[in-house]
Design a protein around this motif. Structure first.
Motif, short mmCIF file in Angstrom:
data_model
loop_
_atom_site.label_atom_id
_atom_site.label_comp_id
_atom_site.label_asym_id
_atom_site.label_seq_id
_atom_site.Cartn_x
_atom_site.Cartn_y
_atom_site.Cartn_z
N LEU A 153 0.85 -1.19 0.00
CA LEU A 153 0.00 0.00 0.00
C LEU A 153 0.88 1.24 0.00
O LEU A 153 1.82 1.34 0.80
N ASP A 154 0.60 2.18 -0.89
CA ASP A 154 1.28 3.47 -0.91
C ASP A 154 0.33 4.54 -0.37
O ASP A 154 -0.82 4.64 -0.80
N ILE A 155 0.84 5.36 0.55
CA ILE A 155 0.07 6.46 1.13
C ILE A 155 0.68 7.77 0.64
O ILE A 155 1.90 7.95 0.69
N LEU A 156 -0.16 8.67 0.15
CA LEU A 156 0.29 9.94 -0.41
C LEU A 156 -0.23 11.09 0.45
O LEU A 156 -1.46 11.26 0.61
N GLU A 157 0.70 11.86 1.00
CA GLU A 157 0.35 12.97 1.88
C GLU A 157 1.13 14.22 1.46
O GLU A 157 2.05 14.16 0.66
N ALA A 158 0.77 15.35 2.06
CA ALA A 158 1.52 16.59 1.89
C ALA A 158 1.50 17.32 3.23
O ALA A 158 0.58 17.15 4.04
N GLY A 159 2.55 18.11 3.49
CA GLY A 159 2.64 18.79 4.77
C GLY A 159 3.41 20.09 4.66
O GLY A 159 3.93 20.46 3.60
N THR A 160 3.51 20.78 5.81
CA THR A 160 4.20 22.08 5.86
C THR A 160 5.35 22.10 6.86
O THR A 160 6.01 23.12 7.00
N ALA A 161 5.57 21.00 7.58
CA ALA A 161 6.63 20.97 8.60
C ALA A 161 7.99 21.13 7.95
O ALA A 161 8.39 20.34 7.09
N GLY A 162 8.74 22.17 8.36
CA GLY A 162 10.03 22.46 7.74
C GLY A 162 9.86 23.29 6.49
O GLY A 162 10.34 24.40 6.39
#
Length: 371
Positions: A283-292
């Motif tokens: 399973l591949d999980i695709l996320e996005a974030g702002t940390a850093g």
């Protein structure tokens, strides 16, 4: 072991029948009977399992040694076998789809509602390692609210071939949608927890089945002869499903089409997305974030390759029988919803218009029909 003391009879002793026979045997059940029209299949099955064999299912379902029946015949025969088995007091596992028509599926459901035994339907891809990983992450809220699913079960060239029961509408009820597309559709509805459906739009195409020059590099259809048999089923289907709460499903199913093959299953959520191949391990999980800094995060989960959907599904069937409880998964109510959506896709294709199902709670409607 989970199946100890449960006698299983298999109706349909081809590849799928033998797969289930091996699976339930490994889980501790005893394969006590088999039925098939082909004498050679019966002889082989009797030798391998020491089982009593029958030419037709009628004798098998009343055999005192049979507690549970697994049905792996062509779709048209699911109803008479499942109905007779349930009325004889047996537990039943029917391979997908539930039936060849919606009306036939509803008759099985009515019988199951009045029966003492349980009835489950063989959607094994729900139990593959990839889906088990997804279910756990979803239960933890990782994906947020699910919004859209892209479900594919596409072969570039993979028509079973004119002359097989798969291409006979009287036996199969349909083509690529009922054969392989049903897996992708069930998985999408299962992922969304069988939401209320408002509208179904679809197009079913019969493009390749009558071609004398049909290219079949892998020899999937064996001895191709376009003139030898009728071919009146779909070899590709495109559909779009709207749910009452805004979720959507896009479905592509094909035995043959001029694009790359794909079993890709993609889930979009408000917090993250997921993708995997139907029936696969990972399973591949695709996320996005702002940390850093603003970034993408792709996480690969590697599942247990020894976990097969068929074995896990058969284990659920035997465990439910042993516990004397009602099924929690692969229920006949869910299978009936899948069948209704399939019927709506075909009706939409025939009419050239979307099929409206607004304000219809399919599960509640099913309960009202069978009570």
């Amino acid at each position: 072991m989970i199946g100890t003391g449960i006698g299983v009879g298999i109706v349909g002793l081809g590849g799928m029948g033998n797969l289930h026979a091996r699976s339930v045997s490994e889980l501790g059940a005893e394969v006590v009977a088999g039925a098939d029209l082909v004498e050679q299949q019966r002889r082989r099955f009797a030798t391998e399992y020491g089982a009593t064999t029958y030419e037709t299912h009628e004798g098998l379902v009343v055999d005192d040694a049979v507690d549970a029946v697994i049905v792996t015949t062509p779709n048209r025969f699911h109803e008479p076998i499942a109905v007779d088995a349930l009325e004889a007091g047996c537990h039943v596992l029917v391979e997908k789809p539930l039936a060849h028509t919606l009306e036939s599926a509803e008759r099985i459901a009515r019988t199951a509602a009045a029966a003492d035994g349980i009835c489950m339907v063989g959607f094994h891809n729900r139990h593959a390692a990839s889906m088990a990983l997804f279910d756990e992450q979803h239960a933890r809220g990782r994906f947020g609210d699910l919004t859209h699913i892209e479900a594919n079960y596409v072969r570039r060239r993979g028509v079973p071939g004119p002359g097989s029961w798969f291409t006979d509408p009287e036996l199969a009820g349909g083509g690529s949608l009922l054969d392989i597309g049903v897996h992708a559709l069930d998985l999408a509805l299962y992922t969304l927890d069988f939401p209320e459906i408002s509208e179904v739009s679809g197009v079913a195409r019969t493009t390749f089945g009558t071609e004398e020059e049909y290219a079949d590099p892998d020899g999937f259809g064996e001895n191709w002869d376009a003139e030898s048999e009728t071919y009146e089923v779909d070899d590709s289907v495109s559909a779009f499903i709207r749910c009452a709460n805004g979720e959507t499903i896009s479905l592509e199913a094909a035995w043959a089409t001029n694009r790359e093959e794909s079993m890709a299953f993609r889930v979009r959520g408000t917090e993250a997305g997921a993708q995997f191949d139907i029936g696969d391990t990972n399973l591949d999980i695709l996320e996005a974030g702002t940390a850093g800094c603003d970034h993408y995060a792709n996480v690969a989960l590697t599942g247990d390759s020894s976990l097969t959907g068929y074995e896990a599904q058969d284990e659920q069937f035997l465990a439910t029988i042993a516990a004397e409880t009602t099924p929690e998964t692969n229920t006949i109510e869910e299978a009936l919803i899948v069948q209704r959506v399939i019927d709506a896709i075909y009706r939409s294709s025939e009419t050239g218009r979307a099929t409206q199902l607004a304000e219809v709670d399919l599960e509640a409607e099913h309960r009202a029909r069978i009570n």
